[in-house]
Every structure is written in structure tokens, then in C-alpha cells.
Design a protein around this motif. Sequence first.
Motif, mmCIF file in Angstrom:
data_model
loop_
_atom_site.group_PDB
_atom_site.id
_atom_site.type_symbol
_atom_site.label_atom_id
_atom_site.label_comp_id
_atom_site.label_asym_id
_atom_site.label_seq_id
_atom_site.Cartn_x
_atom_site.Cartn_y
_atom_site.Cartn_z
ATOM 1 N N MET A 46 -12.266 -1.118 -2.651
ATOM 2 C CA MET A 46 -13.039 -1.194 -1.415
ATOM 3 C C MET A 46 -14.374 -0.475 -1.551
ATOM 4 S SD MET A 46 -9.909 -0.751 1.263
ATOM 5 C CE MET A 46 -10.991 -0.600 2.657
ATOM 6 N N VAL A 103 -5.808 -7.747 8.966
ATOM 7 C CA VAL A 103 -6.420 -6.431 9.138
ATOM 8 C C VAL A 103 -7.533 -6.219 8.116
ATOM 9 C CG1 VAL A 103 -6.020 -3.946 9.087
ATOM 10 C CG2 VAL A 103 -4.281 -5.473 10.027
ATOM 11 N N ALA A 116 -2.379 5.585 3.855
ATOM 12 C CA ALA A 116 -1.984 4.384 3.124
ATOM 13 C C ALA A 116 -0.687 3.820 3.712
ATOM 14 C CB ALA A 116 -1.805 4.694 1.644
ATOM 15 N N GLU A 117 0.253 4.712 4.007
ATOM 16 C CA GLU A 117 1.531 4.252 4.551
ATOM 17 C C GLU A 117 1.354 3.709 5.971
ATOM 18 O OE1 GLU A 117 4.479 7.372 3.884
ATOM 19 O OE2 GLU A 117 3.929 7.496 1.773
ATOM 20 N N ASP A 129 6.347 9.406 2.000
ATOM 21 C CA ASP A 129 7.376 8.988 1.059
ATOM 22 C C ASP A 129 7.660 10.065 0.017
ATOM 23 O OD1 ASP A 129 9.043 6.791 0.552
ATOM 24 O OD2 ASP A 129 7.877 6.276 -1.221
ATOM 25 N N GLU A 130 6.596 10.697 -0.413
ATOM 26 C CA GLU A 130 6.675 11.695 -1.457
ATOM 27 C C GLU A 130 7.547 12.895 -1.084
ATOM 28 O OE1 GLU A 130 2.690 12.813 -2.180
ATOM 29 O OE2 GLU A 130 3.314 14.488 -3.422
ATOM 30 N N VAL A 173 -9.600 -3.357 6.624
ATOM 31 C CA VAL A 173 -9.597 -1.888 6.539
ATOM 32 C C VAL A 173 -10.982 -1.380 6.162
ATOM 33 C CG1 VAL A 173 -8.613 0.122 5.390
ATOM 34 C CG2 VAL A 173 -7.187 -1.894 5.813
ATOM 35 N N ARG A 175 5.870 6.900 12.319
ATOM 36 C CA ARG A 175 4.733 6.139 11.809
ATOM 37 C C ARG A 175 4.826 4.642 12.110
ATOM 38 N NH1 ARG A 175 5.410 6.524 6.276
ATOM 39 N NH2 ARG A 175 5.900 4.319 6.406
ATOM 40 N N GLN A 209 -0.717 -7.847 1.589
ATOM 41 C CA GLN A 209 0.455 -7.316 0.893
ATOM 42 C C GLN A 209 1.440 -8.443 0.594
ATOM 43 O OE1 GLN A 209 1.045 -2.864 2.205
ATOM 44 N NE2 GLN A 209 1.339 -4.132 3.994
ATOM 45 N N ASP A 226 -9.420 7.492 4.247
ATOM 46 C CA ASP A 226 -9.338 7.057 2.849
ATOM 47 C C ASP A 226 -7.906 6.661 2.522
ATOM 48 O OD1 ASP A 226 -9.399 6.903 -0.068
ATOM 49 O OD2 ASP A 226 -11.266 8.020 0.087
ATOM 50 N N LEU A 227 -7.753 5.553 1.839
ATOM 51 C CA LEU A 227 -6.413 5.105 1.454
ATOM 52 C C LEU A 227 -5.807 5.986 0.369
ATOM 53 C CD1 LEU A 227 -6.754 1.221 1.429
ATOM 54 C CD2 LEU A 227 -5.492 2.630 3.051
ATOM 55 N N ASN A 228 -6.617 6.840 -0.229
ATOM 56 C CA ASN A 228 -6.065 7.785 -1.199
ATOM 57 C C ASN A 228 -5.118 8.779 -0.556
ATOM 58 O OD1 ASN A 228 -7.016 7.250 -3.797
ATOM 59 N ND2 ASN A 228 -9.052 7.930 -3.211
ATOM 60 N N GLU A 286 -4.395 3.749 -4.235
ATOM 61 C CA GLU A 286 -5.560 4.368 -4.858
ATOM 62 C C GLU A 286 -6.474 3.313 -5.467
ATOM 63 O OE1 GLU A 286 -4.208 7.633 -7.370
ATOM 64 O OE2 GLU A 286 -2.973 8.420 -5.738
ATOM 65 N N MET A 295 -0.640 -3.280 8.860
ATOM 66 C CA MET A 295 -0.845 -4.624 8.340
ATOM 67 C C MET A 295 0.391 -5.484 8.554
ATOM 68 S SD MET A 295 -2.985 -3.621 4.933
ATOM 69 C CE MET A 295 -2.948 -5.274 4.300
ATOM 70 N N LYS A 296 1.551 -4.890 8.358
ATOM 71 C CA LYS A 296 2.777 -5.668 8.564
ATOM 72 C C LYS A 296 2.935 -6.050 10.035
ATOM 73 C CE LYS A 296 4.994 -3.643 4.549
ATOM 74 N NZ LYS A 296 5.630 -2.402 4.088
ATOM 75 N N ARG A 317 10.127 5.969 -7.355
ATOM 76 C CA ARG A 317 10.690 7.293 -7.573
ATOM 77 C C ARG A 317 12.207 7.265 -7.608
ATOM 78 N NH1 ARG A 317 5.799 9.803 -4.297
ATOM 79 N NH2 ARG A 317 6.187 7.939 -3.093
ATOM 80 N N SER A 365 -0.245 0.303 5.706
ATOM 81 C CA SER A 365 0.756 -0.686 5.321
ATOM 82 C C SER A 365 1.551 -1.140 6.547
ATOM 83 C CB SER A 365 1.679 -0.075 4.266
ATOM 84 O OG SER A 365 2.725 -0.962 3.954
ATOM 85 N N LEU A 396 0.819 -1.215 0.000
ATOM 86 C CA LEU A 396 0.000 0.000 0.000
ATOM 87 C C LEU A 396 0.852 1.264 0.000
ATOM 88 C CD1 LEU A 396 -2.921 -0.885 2.414
ATOM 89 C CD2 LEU A 396 -3.029 -0.588 -0.050
ATOM 90 N N ASN A 397 2.135 1.126 0.251
ATOM 91 C CA ASN A 397 3.017 2.281 0.169
ATOM 92 C C ASN A 397 3.123 2.821 -1.247
ATOM 93 O OD1 ASN A 397 4.066 2.970 2.700
ATOM 94 N ND2 ASN A 397 5.298 1.107 2.700
#
Lengths: 332, 332
Positions: A83, B93, B76-77, B278-279, B95, B294, A97, B69-71, A77, B83-84, A223, B80, A70-71
Motif C-alpha cells: 500500500m 473495503v 490488521a486483525e 492472536d499472538e 484501506v 473485535r 482476502q 498501519d497494518l503492521n 506486513e 473486510m469479512k 503458530r 480482516s 490479513l490475520n
Amino acid sequence: MAVTMNDVARAAGVSLKTVSNVINNYEFIRPTTKQRVLDAIDELGYEANLTARSLRSGKTSMLGLVLADLNIPYYAELASDVMKAAWQRGYRVLVEQSGNEASHERAALQGQFRSLTDGLLFIPLALDADQIIESAGKKPLVLLGEFVQDPRLDMVLIRNLDAAAAVTTHLLSAGRRRLAVLGAHDGDTTGTGGLRLTGYKAALAAAGVEYDPALVVPCDWRRDGGAEAIGRLLDSGVDFDAVFGLNDAVALGALHALLVRGMKVPEEIAVAGFDDIDEARFSSPSLTTVAPGRTEIAERAVDLLIQRIEGKGGAVEQPEAAFSLRVRQSAP
Amino acid sequence: MAVTMNDVARAAGVSLKTVSNVINNYEFIRPTTKQRVLDAIDELGYEANLTARSLRSGKTSMLGLVLADLNIPYYAELASDVMKAAWQRGYRVLVEQSGNEASHERAALQGQFRSLTDGLLFIPLALDADQIIESAGKKPLVLLGEFVQDPRLDMVLIRNLDAAAAVTTHLLSAGRRRLAVLGAHDGDTTGTGGLRLTGYKAALAAAGVEYDPALVVPCDWRRDGGAEAIGRLLDSGVDFDAVFGLNDAVALGALHALLVRGMKVPEEIAVAGFDDIDEARFSSPSLTTVAPGRTEIAERAVDLLIQRIEGKGGAVEQPEAAFSLRVRQSAP
DNA sequence: CTGAAAGCGCTTACAG
DNA sequence: CTGAAAGCGCTTACAG
């Protein structure tokens, strides 16, 4: 202890079956009886035990979704869309994952985890079609993504070839002639990268522009992969006036690296990607890319999987989602 | 029909209980018996039916995770990581996306969905503590994020105040004096935004810099919110030499808008964010921000929830994760 | 160390 | 239109 259907039946003065009928919206119930049951449910705060329902009915109303991580924005998205689509149709989604590892993909396909879901949406990255068919149990399976293509498997496809050709044609139409491609090997023809590279080649050929293998740079689809690839390309001294990252992450990494090195985008180098992740709109300059129809993919995949779950068999289906070019600042 | 424990028992010539004992690693089984059972399991391809196990044992080995929202990359991170962490501890998990709506949050808290999970990790955005306590059933609940703070609820906290102060101090140490804050209202003191604003104010005070409410611009915590807020700020004519986006999305949106308007970052305006998604590493210029811890948050939350599920009660716990400043190009 | 029985909370034929 | 019974596939006391 939680309130059970038996408690409701007793409170309403009816049998268990009648409570079940009310809950499952069975048509022919005397309105007064129905009301008595509903009142009892309200009063006791009864809630169905989904585990028990699943055990008896053999249906869990859950779909599995296996993806790398999901990272990765595109997957996040897509998961969000899956979902939402599943939810609207009365299903929940259990995400798993795989970390892009064959052993994890295999485990997801055949592990006891599957007993919790009615069917699986799977974005395979490590396993091939034969391995998938061999590992998969009897429950319905629909593939997403297009790394694996095989006539024996249900899947929803991205129009990789045409979409990549559209991006390439757009770059050519702006007068660019030396288009670097990041994220494939020269000879690739299969898998997501191979298909997009093939689309790129087709568009070049259609425009009468020669294909130069020196412009094709393999890299991880992340990236940092894109940033690193552009570095290698610049260091190699190969001349180029545009970059086509085979996904947005690669394109955004390349964009970043170009700017860091003092190049002007789009004046000197145009940059385009593939996926139209949310971030593409907000990079600076914003990223020209192609939207592969993510929401449509999610909905068609969920629909197809539910169709299989509900026993409407039939021939293998492989619908393709519609794509659309998104022209932004990085390649006007 | 699937293979059941009964089939295994018959094949191995033992009783159901013995098969169960083997599966559950009961200690005192004669090695030969155990081997016979294991052989039968292998031969028949038996796999436990988790639904049946759940019904009988009352444990589903699933955790719910409710987020907007996972968007949204941060979620999302975080998902993730959750879940790990859960996976490593033998849990899965489920979601659920609330879309930041109170009705969805409430449904997630009390809906029949809960019968599928042993406990819930919840990032509340719309409901307040009283509403959460009222809606929550008896199953364990651990909150994430810090919009809601309440001594009655287990939660894992971000050190919002100190982390925001660290970002602010960093900007001040580079000689900036007019620090715009994007994503809070002037008077806010509670919730994520209020806490981060309070940290900002504290750092200003510590440095002897006056607080100017005109520099505080409310906006949605998304990229377009940040872009739009910076537009309003520039149009208002207020002077500023740095921007602190209260999350990375806002900061990245603001960064984009500044560059579009021809401002130089960081020369004219420094930009910093909060979250270290990450971005942030790959924007151009890369984004100075603060990592709230996180992965640690995910792990501590999962640990705490499992601790509650397994009945180790005790006083309410509210651990705080460690943060760390990430200095990059946008605010060196 | 292993067995026979009960039961988790539902749905599903089968009757009436 | 509604009831009484069986049973989904496990685990859990209870015996021995």
C-alpha cells in the motif's frame, strides 16, 4: 449535489476543457487563465469525481491485492508495504482476502471486482499456474510469493532456496547436527515449503551432514501448527538439537511449545524461522530468522505491475529480492 | 473492448432496459425473456462495469477504512474482520493507512479518495472530534476505537473502563498489590489510555489498594515501547509485582524485557495485556489479556455505516461491544 | 412487462 | 492556447 467541473468552468468563465487542462497539468495554459480556474476550484471546494474519471479514461488508479488473510502477520506486513509503495506511485490498493480457497481466488481473478482495478497483485495458494492463466482476464497480473512458479507469468520471487540454505548453514556452524524442519513433507520439492526444504538439504550436503527424513515434520504454517508439530516430534523420540520452522509463525509456535515443555532455547535446542516478521524481534528469546526482502518485494511487484498497466510490455519478468540472515538469541 | 450491456441487448434481441432489469433482478420479467438475456450474458461473457454503475447510481459499494498501519497486529486483525463483515453485506473495503499523522487523517477524511467510497470507518488517533467534524464531508462516517469520544459522532465503543478494571481485579485477586501500568501518563482520563487507566484506578479503589503514580509509566503502544518502559521502571527501583500493559504489544514487549533480565513470569511478576491479539495465545508464557470484542466491533461498525449509507438516519448511535477476560499463563 | 431517451461527471479527439 | 461536442457504460425516470 457535489460541485462539478461545469460549476468551476462557469465560475471561472472558461470552458470545461480548460478546467480539465488545469486539473491535468496541461502545459500550455495562459497563467492568468490557470489562476482563475484554480481560484474557482478553491472557492467552490471542487473535488474531482474519480468514478467519472475512471469511466471515461478507462483507468481506475487502483491495484487489487489478493492474499489469504490479513490475520497472518507476514501478509499484513506485506500488504502495508504494498500500500505504501502503491500510494507513492499514485495508486490505491483494494485488498481481497481469499481465505486460501480456490473458489475465492478464482473469483478475485475474474470477478467483476476486477473492473475496479487496473491490475492485480496475487499471492496464489490454492490455484496452480494453469488455473491462474485460464482464469485471469486480460488485465495485468503480477504474482507474489512463490508457491506458483511458471515461466509464463510475471512474478517477484523470494530466494527461498538460498535463504533456507543460509539459515541451515548458520545452525550447522554453531555445531548443531540434528536439525528438525517444520512445515514440509519429506519429498517436497516445489512450492514455498519444497524450495525451502531443498535449500535445507543442499546446505546439509555441503556440510557433509546426512539428511534424515525423520526430522522433517509437516504442519500448518501457523503458530499452532508449529506448536503441535514440535509435540509430535518430541513424542516420536527422534533426537534433535535445532528446529528450523519454515516460516516465523511455525518457529514461534515451536519455540513456545519447547519452552512450555521445559526445554532450554538455545542451550538445548536452537530455533530459527523464515520471514522476519516484526514479532520475531520481540519473542523471548528473540528469533533468529531470515528476512526475505519484504519491502523490496512489495516495491518491485508494484513497479512491475504499473509498468504492465502503462503498456510497457516486454518479456515476462521474474526478479528476485535480496535476503538477509537475522541472527538473534534463539540461535546465536 | 469489453462486452457491454448493449452487446447483450443486441444478442438477446431486447432493449438495454430489459438487460438492466434482468441484472438487477427486477421482478416482472417474462421468464422466456429473462432466459434469453441470461443466455446472452453467458455466451458473451458479459460482466458489469462497476465504474459506470457507480457513476450513474451514485453508489460505489465500497467502504473506506482509515487506520494507522497494518503492521500493527490489532489493526490488521480488525481490518480482516471489517473486510469479512463488509463482504458479506455486499461491500468492499478500501484501506488507507494514516501512519498516525493528522495530515494523513485529514486527507483521508476529505480527499478525493472519498469519492470512491460510500462511507468511512475511521480509527482516529491524531485528530480530535472538532477537527473530525470540520474535516468530514457529508458522507456517512463511523468511528472505531475510542480515542475520540463525542456525542455528535456515530461510533462503536470498547468498554475500556470496565475491561481494564476486570484485568486489574484479576491481578489483585491473585494477591498482587503493586501493579505497574504501562502506556499512560499519571493524569490521563481521556483517550484509550486514560480510560483504561481510570478503570485500573477504579478497581484498585474497589479493592482498597492505594494508587501509586510511580507505577504508571508512559510509553509508545508498541512492543519496543513496553520493553523500554519496563527497563525504566526496573532502573527506577520502584517495587512492583505485576505489570498491566495497556495493550498486548506493550505487555508482550514488557514480558520479553522481564525475561531477558532474568525475572520469572508469573512467579515474580505477573503480566497482563489488553486486546487479545492472536499472538497473545502463543507467547511464552502465554499472555493473560482481555478481548475487547473485535469481531463484534467490526460487524456493528459495518452495520451502522451501511445503515447510514442506506439513508436510515436517526439519532447518533454509540453501541458498546462486550469484552471478556482471557486468563493465561502470564497471570493465572 | 418492455422501449427510447436522458444523463451521471469526467476525458478525448477534433477544430480553430 | 481554448472551445464545442461526443461518449465511457451504466441506471433512471418517463412512456406505453
